[in-house]
Design a protein around this motif. Structure first.
Motif, PDB file in Angstrom:
ATOM      1  N   ARG A 153       0.849  -1.192   0.000  1.00  0.00           N
ATOM      2  CA  ARG A 153       0.000   0.000   0.000  1.00  0.00           C
ATOM      3  C   ARG A 153       0.882   1.238   0.000  1.00  0.00           C
ATOM      4  N   ILE A 154       0.291   2.374  -0.324  1.00  0.00           N
ATOM      5  CA  ILE A 154       0.951   3.662  -0.140  1.00  0.00           C
ATOM      6  C   ILE A 154      -0.029   4.577   0.584  1.00  0.00           C
ATOM      7  N   ASP A 155       0.501   5.607   1.224  1.00  0.00           N
ATOM      8  CA  ASP A 155      -0.321   6.466   2.060  1.00  0.00           C
ATOM      9  C   ASP A 155      -1.381   7.221   1.260  1.00  0.00           C
ATOM     10  N   LYS A 156      -2.409   7.650   1.947  1.00  0.00           N
ATOM     11  CA  LYS A 156      -3.523   8.375   1.331  1.00  0.00           C
ATOM     12  C   LYS A 156      -3.044   9.538   0.466  1.00  0.00           C
ATOM     13  N   ASP A 157      -2.164  10.370   0.997  1.00  0.00           N
ATOM     14  CA  ASP A 157      -1.751  11.572   0.279  1.00  0.00           C
ATOM     15  C   ASP A 157      -0.462  11.399  -0.502  1.00  0.00           C
ATOM     16  N   THR A 158      -0.060  10.165  -0.710  1.00  0.00           N
ATOM     17  CA  THR A 158       1.058   9.857  -1.590  1.00  0.00           C
ATOM     18  C   THR A 158       0.483   9.344  -2.908  1.00  0.00           C
ATOM     19  N   SER A 159       1.014   9.822  -4.012  1.00  0.00           N
ATOM     20  CA  SER A 159       0.550   9.378  -5.323  1.00  0.00           C
ATOM     21  C   SER A 159       1.477   8.301  -5.866  1.00  0.00           C
ATOM     22  N   GLY A 160       1.013   7.592  -6.897  1.00  0.00           N
ATOM     23  CA  GLY A 160       1.907   6.693  -7.591  1.00  0.00           C
ATOM     24  C   GLY A 160       1.463   5.256  -7.738  1.00  0.00           C
ATOM     25  N   LEU A 161       2.429   4.389  -8.039  1.00  0.00           N
ATOM     26  CA  LEU A 161       2.165   3.035  -8.524  1.00  0.00           C
ATOM     27  C   LEU A 161       1.914   1.996  -7.429  1.00  0.00           C
ATOM     28  N   GLN A 300       2.048  15.834   1.498  1.00  0.00           N
ATOM     29  CA  GLN A 300       3.480  15.566   1.427  1.00  0.00           C
ATOM     30  C   GLN A 300       3.919  15.405  -0.034  1.00  0.00           C
ATOM     31  N   ALA A 301       5.081  15.947  -0.353  1.00  0.00           N
ATOM     32  CA  ALA A 301       5.615  15.869  -1.712  1.00  0.00           C
ATOM     33  C   ALA A 301       6.291  14.522  -1.899  1.00  0.00           C
ATOM     34  N   LEU A 302       5.487  13.492  -2.143  1.00  0.00           N
ATOM     35  CA  LEU A 302       5.994  12.126  -2.262  1.00  0.00           C
ATOM     36  C   LEU A 302       5.201  11.380  -3.333  1.00  0.00           C
ATOM     37  N   HIS A 303       5.942  10.770  -4.258  1.00  0.00           N
ATOM     38  CA  HIS A 303       5.310  10.092  -5.399  1.00  0.00           C
ATOM     39  C   HIS A 303       6.025   8.776  -5.683  1.00  0.00           C
ATOM     40  N   ALA A 304       5.257   7.688  -5.721  1.00  0.00           N
ATOM     41  CA  ALA A 304       5.809   6.365  -6.047  1.00  0.00           C
ATOM     42  C   ALA A 304       5.968   6.273  -7.556  1.00  0.00           C
TER      43      ALA A 304
END
Length: 344
Positions: A153-161, A300-304
Motif C-alpha cells: 500500500r501507499i499512504d492516502k496523500d502519496t501518489s503513484g504506482l 506531502q511531496a511524495l510520489h511512487a
C-alpha cells in the motif's frame, strides 16, 4: 461512578465492537477524547465526543465520560448498532488510472487523496472499493481480510504506482517478493534542506508512543521493525532538495519517518512537521512564496514513481514508471524559479 455494561443486554441490543485499543504500559494520564484523537485516523474530535456522549465508548467494559483519564493497560472499545464494515467491501464506480493489466496483475497509478483500503471511519471511496467494482473477484491473503488484491500500500496523500494481485497464485507469488525485499520501488520526494549527495537511513520504525497515528525511530527491535531507505539527490533547489528514494523494506510511513529523522522532513508533510517553513529566510516575500507552494501542494511531496517485479506467471521482470502529478510538478517549477533568483 462508571456504569457497568450488561453484556447480555448488549447482545440483545445487537451492538458490535468497531474499535479496540489497549493503552501502552508507559501511557501518561490523558483525557479519553484526546487519547482517541491520537489513536484513530481520519476522524474529528467532535465525532469522538459524540460517540462518547452516546455511550458508545467503553473503558474496561464501563461507560465513561470524555474527561476520564486513560492510564496504562486501559482497554478502550467502541460499540455501535451496525456491524463493522472494515471487513466488508462495497464496489463503487470510481475511475482508476490503470497503467497495465493482464489475467494476473493490475498496475494502477493512485491519485493523491485516495485511501487504499477501507478501515474505521473510512469505508467508501477507497482504491479497494474501486477495484471491487472493476473486477468481479479479488483474492485475500490470510490475516488480510478487507484488503482484497493488496500485497502492499501507499499512504492516502502519496501518489503513484501500486500492483494488485488478481488471483490467489499471483497474490502468493507477489507477497513472497515483497517479503524477500526483491521488489524494486523508487519514490520521488521533495525534502526540506540541502541534502548530501546520497545516503542510507536505517533503524527500527514503530508507532510513536504519544501519537499512534505517526511513526518514530527506535533503537531496538522490541519497539519497531527494521527499515532501510537509500536516497540520491536529483536536484538542488535552494532551501529544498528533490531526491529519489529506493526502499529496501516497506514499513508504514517509512520515507517520511526516515527523512524527518535525519532533519529533512518532506515538504508539506503535516504529520511530520514539513508543512511549516523549516529552512530559508525571515523575509515576508519568502514566507508568502512557501505558503503559495503549500496551497498548490496541500500534502506531502511524495510520489511512487517506479515499480519493478518478476511477473507471477511469465517469470519475466517487468518495470513501470509514471510521471509526477500536476500539483507536485507545479511546486517543483516554483522552487526552480526561486532557486534561480537565489543565485543571482
Amino acid at each position: 461512578m462508571a456504569e457497568e455494561i450488561d453484556f447480555q443486554e448488549q447482545e440483545e441490543r445487537e451492538l458490535y465492537e468497531h474499535l479496540r485499543i489497549e493503552a501502552d504500559k508507559g501511557q501518561a494520564l490523558l483525557r479519553l477524547d484526546k487519547f482517541l484523537m491520537n489513536r484513530v485516523e481520519n476522524t474529528s474530535r467532535n465525532r469522538i465526543q459524540n460517540a462518547i456522549e452516546a455511550e458508545s465508548v467503553f473503558v474496561n467494559g464501563k461507560i465513561v465520560k470524555a474527561s476520564y483519564k486513560i492510564k496504562p493497560f486501559d482497554v478502550v472499545t467502541m460499540v455501535l448498532p451496525d456491524p463493522p464494515r472494515d471487513t466488508e467491501v462495497y464496489p463503487e464506480d470510481i475511475p482508476l488510472d490503470i497503467i497495465y493489466e493482464d489475467d494476473d496483475v493490475l498496475i494502477v497509478n493512485k491519485q493523491a487523496g485516495m485511501v487504499v483500503h477501507p478501515g474505521f471511519n473510512n469505508y467508501t471511496g477507497t482504491l479497494v472499493n474501486a477495484l471491487t467494482f472493476h473486477l468481479n473477484q479479488l483474492p485475500t491473503m490470510p490475516g488480510n481480510t478487507g484488503r482484497p488484491g493488496l500485497v502492499h500500500r501507499i499512504d492516502k496523500d502519496t501518489s503513484g504506482l501500486l500492483v494488485i494481485a488478481k488471483n490467489e497464485w499471483a497474490m502468493t507469488f507477489m507477497a513472497k517478493q515483497f517479503y524477500d525485499h526483491s521488489i524494486h520501488r523508487k519514490y520521488v520526494a521533495l525534502a526540506w534542506g540541502d541534502i548530501e549527495e546520497s545516503g542510507t537511513v536505517t533503524g527500527y520504525i514503530g508507532r510513536n508512543l504519544r501519537d499512534r497515528r505517526v511513526m518514530d525511530m527506535f533503537d531496538s527491535e522490541e519497539k519497531g521493525k527494521w527499515s532501510v531507505t537509500h536516497y540520491n539527490v536529483l536536484e538542488r533547489l535552494g532551501y529544498v532538495t528533490l531526491i529519489e528514494c529506493q526502499l529496501e523494506t516497506g514499513r508504514t510511513h517509512q520515507i517520511r519517518t526516515h527523512m524527518k529523522s535525519i532533519g529533512h522532513a518532506l515538504f508539506g508533510d503535516e504529520a511530520y512537521g514539513g508543512n511549516r517553513i523549516l529552512k530559508g529566510t525571515a523575509f515576508t516575500k519568502y514566507k508568502q512564496f512557501v505558503n503559495n507552494c503549500f496551497e498548490l501542494l496541500p500534502r506531502q511531496a511524495l510520489h511512487a514513481r517506479s515499480l519493478g517485479f518478476v511477473h507471477p506467471r511469465t517469470k519475466e521482470y517487468m518495470e513501470f514508471e509514471v510521471d509526477i502529478p500536476a500539483d507536485f510538478a507545479a511546486v517543483l517549477e516554483k522552487w526552480r524559479g526561486y532557486s534561480v533568483t537565489m543565485g543571482e
